[in-house]
Write an enzyme that holds these catalytic residues in place. Structure first.
Site, PDB file in Angstrom:
ATOM      1  N   ARG A  58      35.876 -22.029 -21.877  1.00  0.00           N
ATOM      2  CA  ARG A  58      36.029 -22.142 -20.524  1.00  0.00           C
ATOM      3  C   ARG A  58      37.495 -21.699 -20.051  1.00  0.00           C
ATOM      4  O   ARG A  58      37.535 -21.101 -18.836  1.00  0.00           O
ATOM      5  CB  ARG A  58      35.866 -23.606 -20.201  1.00  0.00           C
ATOM      6  CG  ARG A  58      34.574 -23.532 -19.282  1.00  0.00           C
ATOM      7  CD  ARG A  58      34.125 -25.264 -19.529  1.00  0.00           C
ATOM      8  NE  ARG A  58      33.913 -25.263 -21.079  1.00  0.00           N
ATOM      9  CZ  ARG A  58      32.920 -25.403 -21.641  1.00  0.00           C
ATOM     10  NH1 ARG A  58      31.712 -25.346 -21.022  1.00  0.00           N
ATOM     11  NH2 ARG A  58      32.781 -25.433 -23.093  1.00  0.00           N
ATOM     12  N   THR A  59      38.261 -22.207 -20.534  1.00  0.00           N
ATOM     13  CA  THR A  59      39.665 -22.422 -19.794  1.00  0.00           C
ATOM     14  C   THR A  59      40.162 -21.153 -20.239  1.00  0.00           C
ATOM     15  O   THR A  59      40.897 -20.543 -19.223  1.00  0.00           O
ATOM     16  CB  THR A  59      40.920 -23.659 -20.540  1.00  0.00           C
ATOM     17  OG1 THR A  59      40.001 -24.778 -20.426  1.00  0.00           O
ATOM     18  CG2 THR A  59      42.153 -23.191 -19.820  1.00  0.00           C
ATOM     19  N   LYS A  86      50.672 -16.974 -40.791  1.00  0.00           N
ATOM     20  CA  LYS A  86      51.368 -16.753 -41.799  1.00  0.00           C
ATOM     21  C   LYS A  86      52.836 -17.577 -42.002  1.00  0.00           C
ATOM     22  O   LYS A  86      53.592 -17.249 -42.926  1.00  0.00           O
ATOM     23  CB  LYS A  86      52.161 -15.149 -41.623  1.00  0.00           C
ATOM     24  CG  LYS A  86      50.917 -14.236 -41.473  1.00  0.00           C
ATOM     25  CD  LYS A  86      51.284 -12.734 -41.339  1.00  0.00           C
ATOM     26  CE  LYS A  86      50.154 -11.730 -41.008  1.00  0.00           C
ATOM     27  NZ  LYS A  86      50.626 -10.651 -40.410  1.00  0.00           N
ATOM     28  N   ARG A 108      47.839 -23.071 -24.599  1.00  0.00           N
ATOM     29  CA  ARG A 108      47.309 -24.068 -24.891  1.00  0.00           C
ATOM     30  C   ARG A 108      47.546 -24.232 -26.541  1.00  0.00           C
ATOM     31  O   ARG A 108      47.794 -23.313 -27.066  1.00  0.00           O
ATOM     32  CB  ARG A 108      45.542 -23.697 -25.127  1.00  0.00           C
ATOM     33  CG  ARG A 108      44.940 -24.585 -25.914  1.00  0.00           C
ATOM     34  CD  ARG A 108      43.521 -24.596 -25.343  1.00  0.00           C
ATOM     35  NE  ARG A 108      43.027 -25.200 -24.342  1.00  0.00           N
ATOM     36  CZ  ARG A 108      42.046 -25.576 -23.822  1.00  0.00           C
ATOM     37  NH1 ARG A 108      41.057 -25.754 -24.905  1.00  0.00           N
ATOM     38  NH2 ARG A 108      41.891 -26.231 -22.694  1.00  0.00           N
ATOM     39  N   HIS A 136      46.322 -31.765 -19.131  1.00  0.00           N
ATOM     40  CA  HIS A 136      45.364 -30.403 -19.261  1.00  0.00           C
ATOM     41  C   HIS A 136      45.606 -30.439 -17.503  1.00  0.00           C
ATOM     42  O   HIS A 136      44.366 -30.553 -16.814  1.00  0.00           O
ATOM     43  CB  HIS A 136      44.034 -30.786 -19.589  1.00  0.00           C
ATOM     44  CG  HIS A 136      43.257 -29.416 -19.647  1.00  0.00           C
ATOM     45  ND1 HIS A 136      43.619 -28.177 -19.265  1.00  0.00           N
ATOM     46  CD2 HIS A 136      42.002 -29.270 -20.054  1.00  0.00           C
ATOM     47  CE1 HIS A 136      42.541 -27.324 -19.362  1.00  0.00           C
ATOM     48  NE2 HIS A 136      41.807 -27.966 -20.180  1.00  0.00           N
TER      49      HIS A 136
HETATM   50  C1  NCD Z   1      38.731 -29.906 -22.282  1.00  0.00           C
HETATM   51  C2  NCD Z   1      39.412 -29.482 -23.305  1.00  0.00           C
HETATM   52  O1  NCD Z   1      39.900 -28.514 -24.209  1.00  0.00           O
HETATM   53  O2  NCD Z   1      40.542 -30.238 -23.041  1.00  0.00           O
HETATM   54  N1  NCD Z   1      37.792 -28.700 -22.262  1.00  0.00           N
HETATM   55  C3  NCD Z   1      38.222 -27.902 -21.291  1.00  0.00           C
HETATM   56  O3  NCD Z   1      39.446 -27.314 -21.078  1.00  0.00           O
HETATM   57  N2  NCD Z   1      36.975 -27.108 -20.592  1.00  0.00           N
HETATM   58  C4  NCD Z   1      37.857 -31.091 -22.711  1.00  0.00           C
HETATM   59  C5  NCD Z   1      37.174 -30.935 -23.942  1.00  0.00           C
HETATM   60  O4  NCD Z   1      37.508 -30.224 -24.844  1.00  0.00           O
HETATM   61  O5  NCD Z   1      36.686 -32.202 -24.209  1.00  0.00           O
END
Ligand code: NCD
Length: 310
Positions: A58-59, A86, A108, A136
């Site tokens: 999603r993100t 590596k 991320r 987040h």
């Molecule tokens: C979240 C994450 O990765 O922190 N998901 C997301 O970004 N949509 C929440 C989760 O993974 O529980």
């Protein structure tokens, strides 16, 4: 108000005015996203590197969509295809990314603090797309936009955040944001998943979910972070659902117009009963749609935009 944002590493420390300003700008981009022609030239000539060292669906898709809608040039870097596998260190990899002179890096990472570290090593603007258990921020902003659209404001609204609070960066960012905006935040979950230092946050903690859900305006269910749990912190999925899951019966404790949120991915039958996951109260897909608008706003701001969108 003129709004400026150099980086976005977390929600902690952002003022109510800044948060409202970002949400207002996201509202503007949401209207752009509802047009037939969704692409605007705001970030033409701006290069964005999406640096994802931890899985994401999603993100990542949401950031990529936002970047394309703003006409940015994008480069995608994911850990499984990179030299991190590596043995290259994060800082060395980052320096190589920096050599390509991106204007913005969206990161991320599984390590809490990685985005902050990045701001010290590169000249680009940094956006945190989730770092370990830490924060987040864009998820909290899209959650806040969704709440504001349904509830009008945050002041005094009861928001119940349920589940694995300890390992959830979504919970931390939302707690910072929602308490700053004056919401009445309640958390509940298994004792093994409630942080010991919860007193530091301006929230009410409950061992059982019922008092948290009672008369709630918003119920935010968190995903069990199976990939982050070393030892089992709960007996099994069925028992988790029985004590902490959101069933139709439990939802009746909340206000009639309560909305049900989840950051995704949903473990059906663990956090949410399938009929609640598909029910009228859920706003989960609206959260996803708002994610694109919020990320457009954040990208626009760290690229040097002002309060007024093009
Ligand atoms: C979240 C994450 O990765 O922190 N998901 C997301 O970004 N949509 C929440 C989760 O993974 O529980």
């Amino acid at each position: 108000m003129s709004l400026s944002l150099e980086h976005l590493v977390g929600i902690e420390g952002l003022s109510a005015d800044t948060l409202s300003g970002i949400l207002d700008l996201a509202g503007h981009f949401k209207r752009v996203n509802q047009r037939k022609m969704k692409k605007v030239p705001a970030l033409r000539g701006v290069m964005v590197v999406n640096f994802f060292v931890e899985n994401s669906t999603r993100t990542r898709l949401s950031f990529e969509t936002a970047e394309k809608r703003l006409s940015a040039d994008t480069l995608n870097f994911s850990a499984s295809t990179s030299s991190l596998k590596k043995g290259e260190t994060l800082v060395d990899t980052i320096k190589n990314v920096q050599a390509m002179s991106p204007d913005i890096v969206v990161i991320r990472h599984w390590a809490a603090g990685a985005p902050q570290l990045l701001t010290r090593h590169i000249d680009s603007a940094v956006i945190n797309a989730g770092d370990g258990w830490h924060e987040h921020p864009t998820q909290a902003l899209l959650d806040m936009l969704t709440i504001r659209e349904h509830k009008g404001s945050f002041e005094g609204k009861k928001v119940a955040i349920i589940g694995d609070i300890t390992h959830s960066r979504v919970a931390r960012s939302n707690i910072y944001g929602l308490t700053t905006m004056g919401a009445d935040v309640h958390v509940a979950g298994p004792p093994t998943m409630l942080p010991a230092a919860l007193e530091q946050f301006d929230v009410t903690a409950h061992a059982r979910v019922e008092p948290a859900m009672e008369a709630a305006d918003v119920i935010m269910m968190l995903r069990i972070q199976k990939e982050r749990l070393g030892a089992a912190l709960y007996p099994n999925d069925r028992e988790y659902f029985r004590f902490f899951g959101l069933s139709r019966e439990r939802l009746r404790l909340a206000k009639d117009d309560c909305i049900v949120m989840h950051p995704g991915p949903v473990n059906r039958g663990v956090e949410l009963a399938p009929e609640v996951a598909d029910g009228d109260s859920n706003v989960i897909l609206q959260q996803v749609a708002n994610g694109v608008a919020v990320r457009m706003a954040v990208l626009y701001l760290v690229a040097g935009g002002g309060a007024v969108a093009p």
